[in-house]
Design a protein around this motif. Structure first.
Motif, PDB file in Angstrom:
ATOM      1  N   CYS A  45      29.997 -68.386 -43.371  1.00  0.00           N
ATOM      2  CA  CYS A  45      30.979 -68.016 -44.403  1.00  0.00           C
ATOM      3  C   CYS A  45      32.201 -68.940 -44.326  1.00  0.00           C
ATOM      4  N   ILE A  85      28.123 -58.676 -44.524  1.00  0.00           N
ATOM      5  CA  ILE A  85      27.330 -59.903 -44.609  1.00  0.00           C
ATOM      6  C   ILE A  85      25.894 -59.580 -44.208  1.00  0.00           C
ATOM      7  N   ARG A 117      28.464 -60.938 -48.693  1.00  0.00           N
ATOM      8  CA  ARG A 117      27.526 -62.039 -48.893  1.00  0.00           C
ATOM      9  C   ARG A 117      26.102 -61.609 -48.535  1.00  0.00           C
ATOM     10  N   SER A 144      27.839 -64.323 -54.607  1.00  0.00           N
ATOM     11  CA  SER A 144      27.799 -63.695 -53.282  1.00  0.00           C
ATOM     12  C   SER A 144      26.494 -63.978 -52.552  1.00  0.00           C
ATOM     13  N   SER A 146      23.925 -66.908 -50.970  1.00  0.00           N
ATOM     14  CA  SER A 146      23.901 -68.317 -50.558  1.00  0.00           C
ATOM     15  C   SER A 146      22.713 -68.604 -49.662  1.00  0.00           C
TER      16      SER A 146
END
Length: 350
Positions: A45, A85, A117, A144, A146
Protein backbone atom coordinates in the motif's frame (compact mmCIF):
# COMPACT_ATOMS: atom_id res chain seq x y z
CA UNK A 1 -9.36 -40.17 7.52
CA UNK A 2 -9.69 -37.22 9.89
CA UNK A 3 -6.95 -34.63 10.11
CA UNK A 4 -4.34 -35.43 12.72
CA UNK A 5 -3.66 -33.36 15.81
CA UNK A 6 -0.46 -32.29 14.03
CA UNK A 7 -2.33 -30.77 11.08
CA UNK A 8 -0.86 -27.41 10.12
CA UNK A 9 2.52 -28.25 11.61
CA UNK A 10 3.24 -31.13 9.27
CA UNK A 11 1.27 -30.84 6.02
CA UNK A 12 0.60 -34.29 4.60
CA UNK A 13 1.22 -33.38 0.96
CA UNK A 14 3.33 -31.07 -1.14
CA UNK A 15 0.31 -29.95 -3.15
CA UNK A 16 0.21 -26.39 -4.46
CA UNK A 17 -2.47 -25.41 -1.93
CA UNK A 18 -0.29 -26.61 0.96
CA UNK A 19 2.67 -24.57 -0.31
CA UNK A 20 0.44 -21.58 -0.93
CA UNK A 21 -0.79 -21.70 2.67
CA UNK A 22 2.77 -22.14 3.88
CA UNK A 23 4.01 -19.04 2.05
CA UNK A 24 1.07 -17.07 3.44
CA UNK A 25 1.79 -18.20 7.00
CA UNK A 26 5.49 -17.44 6.60
CA UNK A 27 4.76 -13.94 5.30
CA UNK A 28 2.47 -13.50 8.31
CA UNK A 29 5.19 -14.74 10.68
CA UNK A 30 7.96 -12.44 9.46
CA UNK A 31 5.54 -9.50 9.71
CA UNK A 32 5.36 -10.06 13.46
CA UNK A 33 8.52 -7.95 13.54
CA UNK A 34 7.51 -4.29 13.56
CA UNK A 35 10.13 -3.01 11.12
CA UNK A 36 9.34 -5.83 8.69
CA UNK A 37 5.61 -5.25 9.05
CA UNK A 38 5.86 -1.55 8.24
CA UNK A 39 8.07 -2.09 5.20
CA UNK A 40 5.87 -4.89 3.82
CA UNK A 41 2.71 -2.80 4.29
CA UNK A 42 4.40 0.04 2.37
CA UNK A 43 5.08 -2.39 -0.48
CA UNK A 44 1.44 -3.47 -0.66
CA UNK A 45 0.00 0.00 0.00
CA UNK A 46 2.46 2.71 -1.13
CA UNK A 47 -0.22 5.39 -0.84
CA UNK A 48 -1.09 4.56 2.78
CA UNK A 49 -0.28 7.40 5.17
CA UNK A 50 2.44 6.98 7.79
CA UNK A 51 0.02 7.35 10.70
CA UNK A 52 -2.14 4.47 9.44
CA UNK A 53 0.95 2.29 8.85
CA UNK A 54 2.33 2.94 12.34
CA UNK A 55 -1.01 2.02 13.91
CA UNK A 56 -0.96 -1.49 12.40
CA UNK A 57 -0.02 -3.97 15.11
CA UNK A 58 0.68 -7.69 14.84
CA UNK A 59 -2.77 -8.32 16.35
CA UNK A 60 -4.25 -6.77 13.19
CA UNK A 61 -2.83 -9.54 10.98
CA UNK A 62 -5.06 -12.50 10.14
CA UNK A 63 -4.50 -15.53 7.92
CA UNK A 64 -7.38 -17.57 6.47
CA UNK A 65 -10.05 -15.08 7.56
CA UNK A 66 -13.37 -16.82 8.30
CA UNK A 67 -15.21 -13.76 9.65
CA UNK A 68 -17.58 -13.63 6.65
CA UNK A 69 -17.79 -17.20 5.39
CA UNK A 70 -20.46 -16.33 2.84
CA UNK A 71 -17.71 -14.38 1.04
CA UNK A 72 -15.05 -17.10 1.39
CA UNK A 73 -11.87 -16.92 3.44
CA UNK A 74 -9.05 -14.71 2.09
CA UNK A 75 -5.45 -15.82 2.56
CA UNK A 76 -4.22 -12.76 4.43
CA UNK A 77 -6.02 -9.80 6.03
CA UNK A 78 -4.70 -6.64 7.68
CA UNK A 79 -7.61 -5.08 9.54
CA UNK A 80 -8.10 -2.48 12.29
CA UNK A 81 -10.19 0.66 12.80
CA UNK A 82 -8.28 2.51 10.06
CA UNK A 83 -7.68 -0.06 7.36
CA UNK A 84 -9.05 -3.22 5.79
CA UNK A 85 -6.60 -4.91 3.39
CA UNK A 86 -7.46 -8.24 1.76
CA UNK A 87 -4.54 -10.09 0.17
CA UNK A 88 -5.03 -13.17 -2.00
CA UNK A 89 -1.81 -15.10 -2.54
CA UNK A 90 -1.06 -17.05 -5.73
CA UNK A 91 2.27 -18.83 -6.17
CA UNK A 92 1.65 -20.79 -9.39
CA UNK A 93 0.93 -19.57 -12.92
CA UNK A 94 -1.67 -22.30 -13.34
CA UNK A 95 -3.78 -21.59 -10.23
CA UNK A 96 -7.11 -20.06 -11.23
CA UNK A 97 -9.27 -17.72 -9.21
CA UNK A 98 -12.13 -19.35 -7.32
CA UNK A 99 -15.70 -18.11 -7.58
CA UNK A 100 -15.37 -16.47 -4.14
CA UNK A 101 -12.20 -14.69 -5.23
CA UNK A 102 -13.81 -13.44 -8.43
CA UNK A 103 -17.21 -12.47 -7.07
CA UNK A 104 -17.17 -12.11 -3.29
CA UNK A 105 -13.84 -10.88 -1.96
CA UNK A 106 -14.59 -7.38 -3.17
CA UNK A 107 -17.53 -7.34 -0.73
CA UNK A 108 -15.09 -7.35 2.19
CA UNK A 109 -14.44 -3.72 1.24
CA UNK A 110 -17.54 -2.24 2.86
CA UNK A 111 -16.44 1.42 3.02
CA UNK A 112 -16.29 1.59 6.82
CA UNK A 113 -12.55 2.35 7.01
CA UNK A 114 -10.44 5.13 5.60
CA UNK A 115 -8.14 2.75 3.71
CA UNK A 116 -9.46 -0.39 1.99
CA UNK A 117 -7.80 -2.58 -0.62
CA UNK A 118 -8.20 -5.95 -2.33
CA UNK A 119 -4.74 -7.06 -3.50
CA UNK A 120 -3.81 -10.07 -5.62
CA UNK A 121 -0.20 -11.17 -5.04
CA UNK A 122 0.83 -13.21 -8.10
CA UNK A 123 3.91 -14.60 -9.88
CA UNK A 124 5.16 -13.17 -13.19
CA UNK A 125 3.23 -14.63 -16.10
CA UNK A 126 -0.01 -15.15 -14.16
CA UNK A 127 -3.16 -14.57 -16.25
CA UNK A 128 -4.45 -11.20 -15.05
CA UNK A 129 -7.60 -11.21 -17.16
CA UNK A 130 -9.90 -12.56 -14.44
CA UNK A 131 -8.62 -9.95 -11.99
CA UNK A 132 -9.22 -7.19 -14.53
CA UNK A 133 -12.77 -8.47 -14.99
CA UNK A 134 -13.39 -7.79 -11.30
CA UNK A 135 -12.32 -4.18 -11.85
CA UNK A 136 -14.69 -3.90 -14.79
CA UNK A 137 -17.58 -5.45 -12.89
CA UNK A 138 -17.19 -3.38 -9.72
CA UNK A 139 -16.33 0.01 -11.17
CA UNK A 140 -17.17 1.81 -7.92
CA UNK A 141 -14.39 -0.13 -6.17
CA UNK A 142 -11.94 -0.44 -9.07
CA UNK A 143 -9.47 1.96 -7.46
CA UNK A 144 -9.41 -0.24 -4.36
CA UNK A 145 -8.25 -3.32 -6.28
CA UNK A 146 -4.61 -3.81 -7.23
CA UNK A 147 -2.15 -6.42 -8.45
CA UNK A 148 1.26 -6.99 -6.87
CA UNK A 149 3.96 -9.29 -8.20
CA UNK A 150 6.11 -11.59 -6.12
CA UNK A 151 9.12 -10.60 -8.24
CA UNK A 152 8.60 -6.94 -7.30
CA UNK A 153 8.32 -7.96 -3.65
CA UNK A 154 11.70 -9.73 -3.77
CA UNK A 155 13.27 -6.72 -5.49
CA UNK A 156 11.77 -4.44 -2.85
CA UNK A 157 13.12 -6.66 -0.05
CA UNK A 158 16.58 -6.56 -1.64
CA UNK A 159 16.50 -2.78 -2.10
CA UNK A 160 15.65 -2.21 1.55
CA UNK A 161 18.11 -4.90 2.72
CA UNK A 162 15.28 -6.29 4.81
CA UNK A 163 17.13 -9.50 5.66
CA UNK A 164 20.65 -8.09 5.91
CA UNK A 165 21.19 -8.45 9.66
CA UNK A 166 18.72 -11.20 10.49
CA UNK A 167 19.54 -14.76 9.34
CA UNK A 168 16.03 -16.00 10.16
CA UNK A 169 14.43 -13.32 8.00
CA UNK A 170 17.02 -14.03 5.30
CA UNK A 171 16.23 -17.75 5.22
CA UNK A 172 12.50 -16.98 5.33
CA UNK A 173 12.77 -14.76 2.26
CA UNK A 174 14.82 -17.42 0.48
CA UNK A 175 12.13 -20.00 1.25
CA UNK A 176 9.48 -17.69 -0.21
CA UNK A 177 11.69 -17.12 -3.26
CA UNK A 178 12.02 -20.87 -3.82
CA UNK A 179 8.28 -21.48 -3.41
CA UNK A 180 7.11 -19.10 -6.15
CA UNK A 181 7.05 -20.04 -9.84
CA UNK A 182 10.37 -18.67 -11.13
CA UNK A 183 13.03 -19.64 -13.63
CA UNK A 184 15.80 -19.83 -11.04
CA UNK A 185 15.88 -21.08 -7.45
CA UNK A 186 18.18 -20.60 -4.49
CA UNK A 187 19.45 -23.23 -2.05
CA UNK A 188 16.90 -22.85 0.76
CA UNK A 189 17.88 -24.65 3.93
CA UNK A 190 14.41 -24.77 5.51
CA UNK A 191 11.90 -27.54 5.04
CA UNK A 192 8.27 -26.54 4.52
CA UNK A 193 7.41 -27.54 8.09
CA UNK A 194 10.27 -25.52 9.59
CA UNK A 195 9.13 -22.50 7.61
CA UNK A 196 5.60 -22.88 9.03
CA UNK A 197 6.97 -22.64 12.56
CA UNK A 198 9.42 -19.78 12.02
CA UNK A 199 8.97 -16.88 14.44
CA UNK A 200 6.02 -18.64 16.07
CA UNK A 201 7.35 -19.62 19.52
CA UNK A 202 3.88 -20.56 20.77
CA UNK A 203 3.51 -23.17 18.03
CA UNK A 204 6.95 -24.61 18.78
CA UNK A 205 6.29 -24.76 22.52
CA UNK A 206 2.89 -26.37 21.97
CA UNK A 207 4.44 -28.97 19.66
CA UNK A 208 7.13 -29.89 22.17
CA UNK A 209 4.60 -29.98 25.00
CA UNK A 210 2.24 -32.22 23.04
CA UNK A 211 5.09 -34.54 22.05
CA UNK A 212 6.19 -34.85 25.67
CA UNK A 213 2.60 -35.49 26.73
CA UNK A 214 2.10 -38.30 24.18
CA UNK A 215 5.44 -39.85 25.14
CA UNK A 216 4.26 -40.22 28.76
CA UNK A 217 0.78 -41.40 27.75
CA UNK A 218 2.27 -44.09 25.49
CA UNK A 219 4.55 -45.35 28.27
CA UNK A 220 1.64 -45.48 30.71
CA UNK A 221 -0.56 -47.35 28.23
CA UNK A 222 2.10 -50.01 27.63
CA UNK A 223 2.75 -50.42 31.35
CA UNK A 224 -0.98 -50.81 31.92
CA UNK A 225 -1.18 -53.57 29.30
CA UNK A 226 1.76 -55.50 30.72
CA UNK A 227 0.66 -59.03 31.53
CA UNK A 228 3.00 -59.88 34.41
CA UNK A 229 1.69 -63.44 34.78
CA UNK A 230 2.00 -65.08 31.38
CA UNK A 231 4.31 -62.54 29.71
CA UNK A 232 2.17 -62.39 26.57
CA UNK A 233 2.49 -58.60 26.57
CA UNK A 234 5.72 -57.03 27.86
CA UNK A 235 7.26 -53.54 27.57
CA UNK A 236 10.17 -52.94 25.21
CA UNK A 237 12.53 -50.00 24.72
CA UNK A 238 11.63 -46.35 25.24
CA UNK A 239 12.12 -43.85 22.41
CA UNK A 240 12.65 -40.46 24.10
CA UNK A 241 12.11 -36.95 22.80
CA UNK A 242 15.44 -36.69 20.99
CA UNK A 243 14.46 -39.44 18.55
CA UNK A 244 12.69 -39.36 15.17
CA UNK A 245 9.94 -41.38 16.75
CA UNK A 246 8.70 -40.87 20.29
CA UNK A 247 6.95 -43.48 22.38
CA UNK A 248 7.30 -47.08 23.53
CA UNK A 249 8.02 -50.46 21.96
CA UNK A 250 6.14 -53.50 23.26
CA UNK A 251 6.43 -57.25 22.74
CA UNK A 252 3.57 -59.67 22.11
CA UNK A 253 3.85 -63.44 22.35
CA UNK A 254 7.64 -63.19 22.49
CA UNK A 255 7.91 -61.47 19.10
CA UNK A 256 10.94 -59.22 19.56
CA UNK A 257 9.96 -55.51 19.41
CA UNK A 258 6.82 -56.47 17.51
CA UNK A 259 4.93 -53.24 18.20
CA UNK A 260 5.47 -49.51 18.72
CA UNK A 261 3.03 -46.88 19.96
CA UNK A 262 3.69 -43.15 19.71
CA UNK A 263 4.59 -40.44 17.22
CA UNK A 264 6.36 -41.33 13.98
CA UNK A 265 7.89 -37.98 12.97
CA UNK A 266 9.58 -39.38 9.87
CA UNK A 267 6.09 -39.55 8.28
CA UNK A 268 5.57 -35.78 8.52
CA UNK A 269 5.96 -35.13 4.77
CA UNK A 270 4.42 -38.25 3.27
CA UNK A 271 1.82 -39.87 5.55
CA UNK A 272 1.02 -37.40 8.33
CA UNK A 273 -2.33 -39.07 9.07
CA UNK A 274 -0.33 -42.01 10.46
CA UNK A 275 2.06 -40.09 12.66
CA UNK A 276 0.20 -41.07 15.85
CA UNK A 277 -0.15 -44.84 15.48
CA UNK A 278 0.55 -48.34 16.64
CA UNK A 279 2.94 -49.87 14.10
CA UNK A 280 4.56 -53.24 13.50
CA UNK A 281 7.33 -54.57 11.29
CA UNK A 282 5.73 -55.93 8.13
CA UNK A 283 7.07 -59.43 8.77
CA UNK A 284 5.05 -59.57 12.02
CA UNK A 285 1.72 -58.88 10.27
CA UNK A 286 -0.62 -60.87 8.05
CA UNK A 287 -1.16 -58.18 5.43
CA UNK A 288 -4.07 -59.80 3.59
CA UNK A 289 -7.44 -58.04 4.06
CA UNK A 290 -6.10 -55.24 6.24
CA UNK A 291 -8.75 -52.66 7.24
CA UNK A 292 -8.92 -49.53 5.11
CA UNK A 293 -7.58 -47.44 8.01
CA UNK A 294 -4.36 -49.48 8.21
CA UNK A 295 -1.50 -48.77 5.84
CA UNK A 296 1.77 -50.40 4.81
CA UNK A 297 4.50 -47.76 4.59
CA UNK A 298 8.15 -48.01 3.60
CA UNK A 299 9.43 -45.58 6.23
CA UNK A 300 13.05 -45.61 4.96
CA UNK A 301 14.03 -44.74 8.53
CA UNK A 302 12.65 -47.95 10.08
CA UNK A 303 11.97 -50.26 7.16
CA UNK A 304 8.55 -51.40 5.97
CA UNK A 305 5.94 -51.18 8.74
CA UNK A 306 2.19 -51.57 9.06
CA UNK A 307 0.43 -48.63 10.74
CA UNK A 308 -2.83 -48.64 12.69
CA UNK A 309 -3.65 -44.97 13.47
CA UNK A 310 -4.94 -43.91 16.88
CA UNK A 311 -6.46 -40.61 15.91
CA UNK A 312 -9.58 -41.71 14.05
CA UNK A 313 -11.75 -39.99 16.67
CA UNK A 314 -11.40 -36.29 15.85
CA UNK A 315 -13.08 -35.11 19.07
CA UNK A 316 -10.88 -37.27 21.29
CA UNK A 317 -7.65 -36.08 19.68
CA UNK A 318 -8.74 -32.45 19.95
CA UNK A 319 -9.37 -32.97 23.65
CA UNK A 320 -6.02 -34.70 23.99
CA UNK A 321 -4.29 -31.63 22.59
CA UNK A 322 -6.11 -29.15 24.83
CA UNK A 323 -7.05 -31.01 28.03
CA UNK A 324 -4.81 -30.38 31.03
CA UNK A 325 -6.25 -33.06 33.32
CA UNK A 326 -3.76 -35.93 33.09
CA UNK A 327 -6.33 -38.53 34.10
CA UNK A 328 -8.69 -37.44 31.35
CA UNK A 329 -5.80 -37.35 28.87
CA UNK A 330 -4.81 -40.88 29.76
CA UNK A 331 -8.38 -42.12 29.48
CA UNK A 332 -8.85 -40.67 25.98
CA UNK A 333 -5.43 -41.89 24.87
CA UNK A 334 -6.07 -45.37 26.26
CA UNK A 335 -9.45 -45.58 24.54
CA UNK A 336 -7.90 -44.73 21.17
CA UNK A 337 -4.89 -47.00 21.73
CA UNK A 338 -7.07 -49.91 22.85
CA UNK A 339 -9.19 -49.68 19.69
CA UNK A 340 -6.12 -49.60 17.45
CA UNK A 341 -4.47 -52.42 19.39
CA UNK A 342 -7.51 -54.70 19.33
CA UNK A 343 -7.83 -54.12 15.60
CA UNK A 344 -4.15 -54.84 15.00
CA UNK A 345 -4.01 -58.02 17.13
CA UNK A 346 -6.19 -59.86 14.62
CA UNK A 347 -3.45 -59.51 12.02
CA UNK A 348 -0.45 -60.54 14.11
CA UNK A 349 1.34 -63.68 12.93
CA UNK A 350 1.52 -66.58 15.37
Amino acid sequence: MNKTIFHGITPKTTADREFENTTTELLFNIMQKKYVRQLVVKFFCPDMTEDVIKNISKEDLITQDFSRQEYGHPDFVIRNNDCNIIIENKIRYSTKLTDHEKNDYINFLDGTRKYERLIFLIPDGYDESEINKIKSKYTDKANSLSIKFWSDFFGYVEDYELAKDNPIIKQSIEFLFDSIDRQYITDTKFTKDEACMLLSPKLIINTISLSSKIYKLALNWVEGKWDKDNKSFTPGNNCPLDNKFIGKFFNINNLSLSGFIGIHFYLNETDANYMLSISYAENNIKTENLPTTAKIIDTKECGIRVFFPLDTDENATAKLAMENNIDEQQKWFNDMADKAFEQSKRFLKD
